[in-house]
Design an enzyme around this catalytic site. Structure first.
Site, PDB file in Angstrom:
ATOM      1  N   ASP A  11       2.907   0.105   3.061  1.00  0.00           N
ATOM      2  CA  ASP A  11       2.516  -0.999   1.869  1.00  0.00           C
ATOM      3  C   ASP A  11       1.202  -1.583   2.149  1.00  0.00           C
ATOM      4  OD1 ASP A  11       2.892  -3.140  -0.118  1.00  0.00           O
ATOM      5  OD2 ASP A  11       3.175  -4.491   1.781  1.00  0.00           O
ATOM      6  N   ARG A  12       0.343  -1.796   1.215  1.00  0.00           N
ATOM      7  CA  ARG A  12      -0.943  -2.489   1.553  1.00  0.00           C
ATOM      8  C   ARG A  12      -1.164  -3.865   1.887  1.00  0.00           C
ATOM      9  NH1 ARG A  12      -5.455  -3.159  -3.030  1.00  0.00           N
ATOM     10  NH2 ARG A  12      -4.531  -5.246  -3.052  1.00  0.00           N
ATOM     11  N   ASP A  13      -0.637  -4.760   0.969  1.00  0.00           N
ATOM     12  CA  ASP A  13      -1.067  -5.936   1.194  1.00  0.00           C
ATOM     13  C   ASP A  13       0.177  -6.621   2.194  1.00  0.00           C
ATOM     14  OD1 ASP A  13      -2.869  -6.145  -0.682  1.00  0.00           O
ATOM     15  OD2 ASP A  13      -1.594  -6.037  -2.357  1.00  0.00           O
ATOM     16  N   ASN A  54       2.732  -2.422  -5.080  1.00  0.00           N
ATOM     17  CA  ASN A  54       2.686  -2.914  -6.383  1.00  0.00           C
ATOM     18  C   ASN A  54       1.397  -3.753  -6.500  1.00  0.00           C
ATOM     19  OD1 ASN A  54       5.326  -1.851  -6.692  1.00  0.00           O
ATOM     20  ND2 ASN A  54       6.310  -4.027  -6.056  1.00  0.00           N
ATOM     21  N   GLN A  55       0.756  -3.539  -7.680  1.00  0.00           N
ATOM     22  CA  GLN A  55      -0.393  -4.304  -8.177  1.00  0.00           C
ATOM     23  C   GLN A  55      -0.232  -4.989  -9.425  1.00  0.00           C
ATOM     24  OE1 GLN A  55      -3.175  -4.904  -6.234  1.00  0.00           O
ATOM     25  NE2 GLN A  55      -2.010  -4.085  -4.582  1.00  0.00           N
ATOM     26  N   ASP A 125       6.226  -5.013   4.564  1.00  0.00           N
ATOM     27  CA  ASP A 125       6.544  -6.354   5.064  1.00  0.00           C
ATOM     28  C   ASP A 125       7.887  -7.006   4.163  1.00  0.00           C
ATOM     29  OD1 ASP A 125       4.830  -6.470   2.736  1.00  0.00           O
ATOM     30  OD2 ASP A 125       4.491  -8.626   3.256  1.00  0.00           O
TER      31      ASP A 125
END
Length: 171
Positions: A11-13, A54-55, A125
């Protein structure tokens, strides 16, 4: 596990970088503790890496694709190139098959990396990351942050206190 998986999807953020809601500014990108070391170790072991994110800021009209691409480019400046970036631009109400907790991003990333979901681990996260992995047939490691719900931690099959712990858990 006695060996690393074929692929690890992040996951990115909140996982690779600090979560700045609807961030379209590359100058606000800050790595999470251990992100560089974790990604480097996986790559050194021949593990394919990708990002599933998800963006919804795009679907909400708060970000453009260019904004998201600029942030992603900054992530790659700091961490090196990922084998795939799979992004869901949809609003949460759109009912798409790609938005986590649906399996679409994970399945697309596995296809792009030419790996089986069963040989893939998703590190994220929140519960949606864990649920997307499960729905796709992949394993997962939850690395909680202050925004992670207690129920998500309790329901996750594998929880690590940080990215270094996640790396240990997937060996």
């Amino acid at each position: 596990m006695d060996q690393y998986p074929q692929a690890v999807l992040f996951d990115r953020d909140g996982t690779l970088i600090r979560d700045v809601p609807y961030n379209g500014d590359p100058s606000l990108v800050t790595l999470m503790p251990g992100a560089l070391e974790t990604v480097r170790e996986l790559r050194a072991q021949g593990v394919r890496t990708g990002v599933v994110s998800n963006q919804s800021g795009i679907g909400r009209g708060l970000l453009s694709w260019e904004d998201v691409a600029a942030v992603n480019a900054r992530v790659e400046q700091l961490l090196g190139r990922f084998g795939t970036w799979q992004l869901c631009p949809h609003h949460p109400d759109d009912g798409c098959a790609c938005r986590k907790p649906q399996p679409g991003l994970v399945l697309a990333a596995c296809e792009a990396l030419d790996v089986e979901p069963s040989r893939t681990v998703v590190i994220g996260d929140i519960g949606a990351d864990v649920d997307a992995a499960r729905a796709a047939g992949a394993s997962s490691v939850l690395v909680p942050t202050p925004r992670t719900l207690r129920a998500e931690i309790d329901q996750a099959p594998c929880v690590a206190k940080d990215l270094a712990g996640a790396l240990e858990a997937i060996r």
